[in-house]
Scaffold this active site. Sequence first.
Site, PDB file in Angstrom:
ATOM      1  N   ASP A 254      -6.443  -6.386   4.461  1.00 41.07           N
ATOM      2  CA  ASP A 254      -5.819  -5.061   4.472  1.00 41.07           C
ATOM      3  C   ASP A 254      -5.849  -4.477   5.876  1.00 41.07           C
ATOM      4  OD1 ASP A 254      -4.930  -2.503   3.868  1.00 41.07           O
ATOM      5  OD2 ASP A 254      -6.706  -1.931   2.698  1.00 41.07           O
TER       6      ASP A 254
ATOM      7  N   ASP B 234      -4.713   3.609  -1.814  1.00 41.43           N
ATOM      8  CA  ASP B 234      -5.785   3.972  -0.889  1.00 41.43           C
ATOM      9  C   ASP B 234      -6.320   5.365  -1.195  1.00 41.43           C
ATOM     10  OD1 ASP B 234      -5.972   1.709   0.990  1.00 41.43           O
ATOM     11  OD2 ASP B 234      -3.854   2.167   1.346  1.00 41.43           O
TER      12      ASP B 234
ATOM     13  N   MET C  78     -12.192   4.545  -0.450  1.00 42.43           N
ATOM     14  CA  MET C  78     -12.788   4.833   0.854  1.00 42.43           C
ATOM     15  C   MET C  78     -13.413   6.218   0.751  1.00 42.43           C
ATOM     16  SD  MET C  78      -9.660   3.238   3.064  1.00 42.43           S
ATOM     17  CE  MET C  78      -8.573   3.367   1.645  1.00 42.43           C
TER      18      MET C  78
ATOM     19  N   MET D  21      -8.906   8.199  -0.153  1.00 42.32           N
ATOM     20  CA  MET D  21      -9.699   8.633   1.010  1.00 42.32           C
ATOM     21  C   MET D  21     -10.170  10.069   0.804  1.00 42.32           C
ATOM     22  SD  MET D  21      -7.337   7.180   4.095  1.00 42.32           S
ATOM     23  CE  MET D  21      -6.556   5.555   3.997  1.00 42.32           C
TER      24      MET D  21
ATOM     25  N   HIS E  22      -1.336  -1.454  -4.174  1.00 42.07           N
ATOM     26  CA  HIS E  22      -2.576  -1.061  -3.495  1.00 42.07           C
ATOM     27  C   HIS E  22      -2.582   0.459  -3.297  1.00 42.07           C
ATOM     28  CE1 HIS E  22      -6.034  -1.986  -0.869  1.00 42.07           C
ATOM     29  NE2 HIS E  22      -5.579  -1.025  -0.076  1.00 42.07           N
TER      30      HIS E  22
ATOM     31  N   MET F  26     -11.247  -5.930   5.792  1.00 47.43           N
ATOM     32  CA  MET F  26     -10.445  -4.944   6.528  1.00 47.43           C
ATOM     33  C   MET F  26     -10.101  -5.499   7.904  1.00 47.43           C
ATOM     34  SD  MET F  26      -9.954  -2.337   4.558  1.00 47.43           S
ATOM     35  CE  MET F  26      -9.046  -1.414   5.818  1.00 47.43           C
TER      36      MET F  26
ATOM     37  N   HIS G  51      -8.412   1.094  -3.778  1.00 45.28           N
ATOM     38  CA  HIS G  51      -9.314   0.860  -2.649  1.00 45.28           C
ATOM     39  C   HIS G  51     -10.022   2.180  -2.358  1.00 45.28           C
ATOM     40  CE1 HIS G  51      -9.439  -0.166   1.983  1.00 45.28           C
ATOM     41  NE2 HIS G  51     -10.643  -0.091   1.448  1.00 45.28           N
TER      42      HIS G  51
ATOM     43  N   SER H 190       0.860  -1.196   0.000  1.00 40.35           N
ATOM     44  CA  SER H 190       0.000   0.000   0.000  1.00 40.35           C
ATOM     45  C   SER H 190       0.889   1.236   0.000  1.00 40.35           C
ATOM     46  CB  SER H 190      -0.882   0.006   1.246  1.00 40.35           C
ATOM     47  OG  SER H 190      -1.354   1.327   1.469  1.00 40.35           O
TER      48      SER H 190
HETATM   49  C1  DX5 Z   1      -6.096   1.655   5.751  1.00 34.80           C
HETATM   50  C2  DX5 Z   1      -5.702   1.327   4.347  1.00 34.80           C
HETATM   51  C3  DX5 Z   1      -4.599   0.372   4.251  1.00 34.80           C
HETATM   52  C4  DX5 Z   1      -3.306   0.855   4.872  1.00 34.80           C
HETATM   53  C5  DX5 Z   1      -2.610  -0.358   5.411  1.00 34.80           C
HETATM   54  O1  DX5 Z   1      -7.244   2.409   5.709  1.00 34.80           O
HETATM   55  O2  DX5 Z   1      -6.799   0.781   3.640  1.00 34.80           O
HETATM   56  O3  DX5 Z   1      -4.382  -0.054   2.907  1.00 34.80           O
HETATM   57  O4  DX5 Z   1      -2.449   1.494   3.977  1.00 34.80           O
HETATM   58  O5  DX5 Z   1      -1.492   0.053   6.094  1.00 34.80           O
HETATM   59  P1  DX5 Z   1      -0.770  -0.908   7.143  1.00 34.80           P
HETATM   60  O6  DX5 Z   1      -0.314  -2.099   6.372  1.00 34.80           O
HETATM   61  O7  DX5 Z   1       0.332  -0.073   7.663  1.00 34.80           O
HETATM   62  O8  DX5 Z   1      -1.816  -1.256   8.171  1.00 34.80           O
HETATM   63 ZN    ZN Z   2      -6.375  -0.150   1.658  1.00 34.19          ZN
END
Ligand code: DX5
Ligand code: ZN
Length: 216
Positions: free
Chosen positions: A173, A33, A66, A35, A31, A135, A64, A6
């Site tokens: 994740d 993220d 969010m 947000m 990956h 998650m 991903h 990620s």
């Molecule tokens: C959290 C994200 C993850 C995050 C994971 O909301 O969806 O993808 O980057 O990070 P680690 O592996 O550090 O928990």
């Molecule tokens: Zn993620």
Amino acid sequence: MILAPSILSSDFARLAEEVAAAARGGATLVHVDVMDGHFVPNITLGPPIVASLHKATPLPLDVHLMIENADRYLQAFVAAGAAWISLHQEAVPHLERQVAFLRERGVRTGVALNPATPLAALDEILPELDYVLVMSVNPGFGGQKFIPGALDKIRRLRRVIQDRGLKTQIEVDGGVDAGNIRALVEAGAEVLVAGSAVFGKGDPEAAARRLLEAAR
Ligand code: DX5
Ligand code: ZN
């Protein structure tokens, strides 16, 4: 087994180099993220960065989402080159419509479940999904502690997928590290996302390699 670093924990000013290093260490999916500061209490990036990263790496991008109102942005992420896209069950009311939209465009499509969302929420949509993202932290930040209940959730989901004769993959994740990755694979996870365990330690190539070794 797919290791998907990620980029949330990477140095964004050196994104291409960081991802290339993780790829040398054996990562085969990236990956990303996304947000929005509404569905989760953090803001990250949007389609322009996905498009730039898509040009900078041969690895497929796993986006991903969010975000609220994901339907407004799906086309932009597809155009930016997302090969995989996951939507949150908790954020998308007309999930069937958005899943169909993505699959018609050849995107590998998944649905993500927060730790408190039961697997039963996927009963109807499961046959339409390429993967389920379990998650193992509450989404929003990298570097959080793994929630142990995710292990049994993955085991139960694996059983449901088998019993229904489906080919759905399970992605996990949040808080994945060398200490739990093996147990996650044994429970049935095939796509392992790791942010801080890959990019938080200075050498993403060595960190990715170490995680893959620990998984075997
Ligand atoms: C959290 C994200 C993850 C995050 C994971 O909301 O969806 O993808 O980057 O990070 P680690 O592996 O550090 O928990
Ligand atoms: Zn993620």
